[in-house]
Motif scaffolding. Structure first.
Motif, mmCIF file in Angstrom:
data_model
loop_
_atom_site.group_PDB
_atom_site.id
_atom_site.type_symbol
_atom_site.label_atom_id
_atom_site.label_comp_id
_atom_site.label_asym_id
_atom_site.label_seq_id
_atom_site.Cartn_x
_atom_site.Cartn_y
_atom_site.Cartn_z
ATOM 1 N N GLN A 73 -15.049 -26.229 42.978
ATOM 2 C CA GLN A 73 -14.361 -27.499 42.709
ATOM 3 C C GLN A 73 -15.103 -28.297 41.651
ATOM 4 O OE1 GLN A 73 -14.441 -28.814 46.808
ATOM 5 N NE2 GLN A 73 -12.220 -28.680 46.954
ATOM 6 N N LYS A 120 -5.769 -27.803 39.298
ATOM 7 C CA LYS A 120 -5.353 -27.289 40.607
ATOM 8 C C LYS A 120 -6.269 -27.715 41.743
ATOM 9 C CE LYS A 120 -2.455 -23.823 38.953
ATOM 10 N NZ LYS A 120 -2.848 -22.721 38.099
ATOM 11 N N ALA A 145 -6.406 -29.818 45.027
ATOM 12 C CA ALA A 145 -5.462 -30.405 45.966
ATOM 13 C C ALA A 145 -5.811 -31.880 46.168
ATOM 14 C CB ALA A 145 -5.524 -29.657 47.295
ATOM 15 N N ASP A 146 -4.800 -32.706 46.272
ATOM 16 C CA ASP A 146 -4.971 -34.129 46.565
ATOM 17 C C ASP A 146 -5.863 -34.844 45.533
ATOM 18 O OD1 ASP A 146 -4.687 -36.524 47.727
ATOM 19 O OD2 ASP A 146 -5.724 -36.029 49.611
#
Lengths: 298, 523
Positions: free
Chosen positions: B161, B142, B144-145
């Motif tokens: 992250q 999960k 993003a990008d």
């Protein structure tokens, strides 16, 4: 509530405290002895210290006495174990006596450089801003000179003596130590115990010397040990260049200078003092390696 | 291979070689893990949970040694497997996730290359295929990008992250077992919750078994099916999560549950009950039960004379406990501490009042690139704390709560607004400008136990110095004062002679609290 235990362990002068100290030192030496390089290093350095201390007792001849009879046969013999130099002076005696100035000047100069360099590095790292800038640039300027030429200029100007050599070595080595201490201070000053010291109103000097410096001592001690070895080389080089200790008292570098012209005929005259210098330098370096291992393990 | 278990640890004994000789830290641990199952290993720090986990893949370092027992993984005996065989298993069949993500990531390699490395070296996959797998994994954790994340370096990502990347790296080879050693301890609570949910979700999708190590029962509940409680190198209780939480049989497990705060009840209604005494060393092990010294139900003789066998709890076949009195103990109900007497009256006069506090950090000017935007760390904050009360400031990291503390303590100066401390405006006063009496009134306990005490000085020196500085001439007998302060934080007086490295994290923090209390007039 009264607590005899705490009372006993806290006052520095009590016998219990000195026992703790003795035990701590014994543990440190034992730990150092576990490392092979450190053991060899300690053995070499200690051997030189003992020989230098005992020089007046064990040197077979006075260091400056000429044995004209020996001039015919300068090679090592029963009378002169390491041979004699070109003036018929006993090399063993001169080596033993020559260990004394080196073993005083090199460590003293390192202590001086460590004291000066630590103060500069602490101030630069702790205060930052223009103080840091000034100190760092000044150190860079000193470091940017070719050292040997710097020694020649300064010693030619002030004359050559043991104290001047110590002074010059202190001044030229302090910037290196200052850099190390500054780098560590930049990290250590952000620790929470420094903030705690500030909050109870400690002075900047106290924070630098009591809160920060002790935690920089590991790398500092290793570097001091290495630098003592380097100083031995420099003292030898100064002697070789003729700006070391004034003759005729023995000085290892000077002994090489006096006799290297006769290398082809009597190589032992120059090689013996060279070997003395090398062994002492190797001793200090091995000790530094051992100390570093110790620091890494802690 | 017995009854289809993926990992079967039996009577595992681990010893560390120290200068004093061999120290047995794990006297014998047994547990099983089925494929796809999640087992939580819980215990206080130093109880040996990480040692057990690391020994599975034989990452014990030079001093640690497995001295007995067996570890069977997918039918193979790992304790005797050669280096080459272990390498084939590590990273590929068994993956690990550690507490500090930054230590697991290579700072000079992009995230993408690090992700692609394992499939390419372990499975000989082509670059493009590895890249495709890395991208799917990044999407699965999960982030993003994923395309953009592939080209980032670890330091360009937040802690949460980074930990997602580490989890992606661990799962990319499809390991049968994932060992997670305190994977969320360094993260913010909100980030922690998201990462834990992610772990649970990925586990069902990848069908990997998980060995989840934590000292936090709350995070174990979120991820695991079963819990194993460790104390002093021994598994004292093991069973399904629900059973452990509703019917804990071992007194130590009960103690752990009593330490869990319940949301919504304040310190006066439901004070926490700490376990009596301190974590005992795993080395000097007694004859019988290791917990006997701190246990409220101990019976001298029965508990202390011989080793305690592991027994199944009555009526619960999957629930094992190592306690001779397990069946005699009453059903567990959450213990409550004695009610703290409510202070009379409402809040008193304010001790600290913060009004419209704003702190802006002016960045250093950059040549040629134009000015940077100033950082608004704290913006118009109002807070009042009454005398004798506790005020909590809560928020995610980076929200500015530490900045408020720094301005209060004088380590930073307010840009605007007022900070009134006991009637005196101090917002504009740096610590050096504050009077001694003011310094005494405000002391701080810091976050990091490893950096809060100076490693070069003894605990006694740190506290004694604080006493002298903060109490000045009033300090009559230093040693007695130090002992009294140590007693306030429940540390033995002998600890004054020790250096911080001989203290546990909790002891360090207690000593730091004692140091902060040095300014009190009466103690």
């Amino acid at each position: 509530m009264s607590t005899p235990v705490a009372a006993g362990t806290l006052s520095a002068s009590s016998p219990a405290a000195s026992r703790v100290w003795a035990r701590r030192w014994r543990r440190r030496v034992a730990a150092l002895a576990e490392s092979t390089p450190a053991t060899i290093g300690i053995a070499i350095v200690l051997a030189w210290v003992v020989l230098a201390l005992l020089a007046p007792l064990i040197a077979p001849y006075p260091p400056n006495a000429n044995d004209m009879a020996a001039l015919a046969h300068t090679q090592p013999s029963k009378a002169h174990w390491l041979g004699t130099d070109h003036l018929g002076r006993d090399l063993l005696s001169r080596i033993l006596w020559g260990a004394r100035p080196v073993l005083v000047i090199a460590p003293l100069a390192v202590l001086g450089a460590a004291a000066l360099g630590s103060l500069l590095g602490l101030a630069a790292g702790y205060y930052g801003r223009w103080i840091d800038l000034t100190i760092t640039r000044a150190c860079d300027i000193v470091l940017s000179f070719p050292v040997i030429i710097l020694y020649m200029i300064i010693l030619a100007h002030f004359g050559s003596s043991a104290w001047n050599i110590i002074g010059v070595l202190t001044l030229t080595k302090a910037p290196i130590i200052a850099r190390i201490v500054r780098g560590m201070t930049l990290d250590l000053r952000e620790r929470e115990y420094v903030a705690a010291a500030k909050m109870r109103g400690e002075s900047a000097l106290y924070i630098m010397l009591v809160e920060i410096l002790p935690n920089a001592r590991g790398p500092l001690v290793v570097d001091m040990c290495l630098r003592t070895g380097y100083n031995v080389i420099i003292i030898g080089a100064l002697g070789f260049l003729g700006i070391g200790l004034p003759p005729p008292d023995p000085d290892w570098g000077g002994m090489v200078k006096d006799t290297y012209g006769m290398m082809m005929v009597w190589p032992h005259m120059a090689l013996v003092p060279c070997a003395a210098i090398s062994s002492l330098v190797v001793g200090f370096n091995l000790l530094a390696v051992g100390l570093r291992e110790l620091g890494l393990r802690d | 291979m017995t009854d289809g278990s993926l990992l079967d640890v039996r009577d595992l004994r681990i010893a560390y070689t120290t200068r004093a000789g061999e120290a047995v830290v794990i006297p014998g641990v047994s547990f099983q893990l089925k494929a796809g199952e999640a087992l939580g290993l819980v215990g206080e720090s130093g109880c040996g949970k990480s040692t057990v986990a690391l020994s599975i893949v034989r990452y014990l370092g030079r001093a640690g040694r497995i001295t007995g027992g067996s570890v069977r993984f997918e039918g193979r005996e790992l304790t005797t497997l050669g280096e080459a065989g272990l390498r084939a298993i590590r990273g590929r069949r068994i993956a690990m996730v550690y507490q500090d993500p930054m230590a697991s990531l290579n700072p000079v390699m992009t995230v993408g290359r690090q992700l692609m490395e394992a499939p390419m070296t372990h499975e000989g996959v082509s670059t493009s295929a590895a890249r495709a797998r890395a991208l799917t994994m990044l999407a699965e954790v999960k982030l993003a990008d994923p395309e953009a994340v592939m080209d980032r370096y670890p330091h360009q990502l937040s802690g949460g992250q980074q930990q997602r990347i580490v989890i992606a790296m661990a799962l990319i080879t499809g390991p049968a077992l994932l060992i997670m050693d305190e994977p969320t301890t360094g993260l913010d609570v909100t980030v922690e919750a998201a990462v834990l949910d992610l772990v649970r979700e990925l586990r069902s999708r990848h069908h990997s078994a998980i060995l989840f190590i934590s000292h936090n029962l709350g995070s174990i509940v979120r991820v695991c099916d079963r819990v194993a409680v460790m104390y002093r190198g021994e598994l004292v209780e093991e069973g399904p999560v629900r059973r452990i939480f509703t019917n804990p049989r071992h007194p130590y497990t009960r103690g752990l549950l009593d330490c869990l705060p319940t949301l919504g009840s304040d310190k006066r209604q439901a004070p926490l009950v700490p376990i009596a005494g301190q974590v005992e060393s795993a080395l000097a092990r007694p004859q019988g039960c290791g917990f006997a010294g701190r246990c409220g139900h101990v019976e001298t003789g029965r508990c202390t004379s011989r080793p305690i066998p592991s027994a199944t709890v009555c009526g619960e076949p999957n629930h094992r406990v190592v306690c001779v009195r397990a069946d005699e103990l009453p059903r567990w109900t959450r213990r409550r501490g004695a009610d703290v007497a409510q202070e009379a009256g409402g809040p008193g006069e304010p001790m600290v009042a913060v009004q419209h506090l704003t702190k802006i950090y002016e960045p250093r000017r950059r040549r040629f690139r134009g000015p940077r935007r100033p950082v608004r760390a704290v913006s118009d904050v109002d807070v009042v704390a009454a005398r004798g009360r506790t005020l909590a400031i809560v928020g995610e990291s980076g929200c500015g709560k530490s900045t408020v503390a720094k301005v209060l303590s004088g380590l930073e100066v307010a840009t605007s607004g007022k900070v009134i401390l006991d009637g005196i405006e101090v917002g504009a006063l740096a610590i050096d400008a504050r009077a001694a009496a003011l310094k005494r009134k405000l002391q701080m306990v810091f976050q990091n136990p490893d950096s809060t005490l100076n490693p070069s000085h003894t605990v006694g020196y740190a506290i004694g110095r604080a006493l002298r500085r903060l109490r000045g001439g009033a300090a009559t007998d230093a040693a007695a004062g130090i002992a009294r302060l140590l007693d306030v934080v429940k540390l033995p007086p002998a600890i004054a002679a020790r250096k911080p490295r001989h203290l546990s994290g909790g002891e360090k923090q207690r000593a730091a609290i004692a140091r902060a209390l040095a300014g009190r007039r009466r103690s």
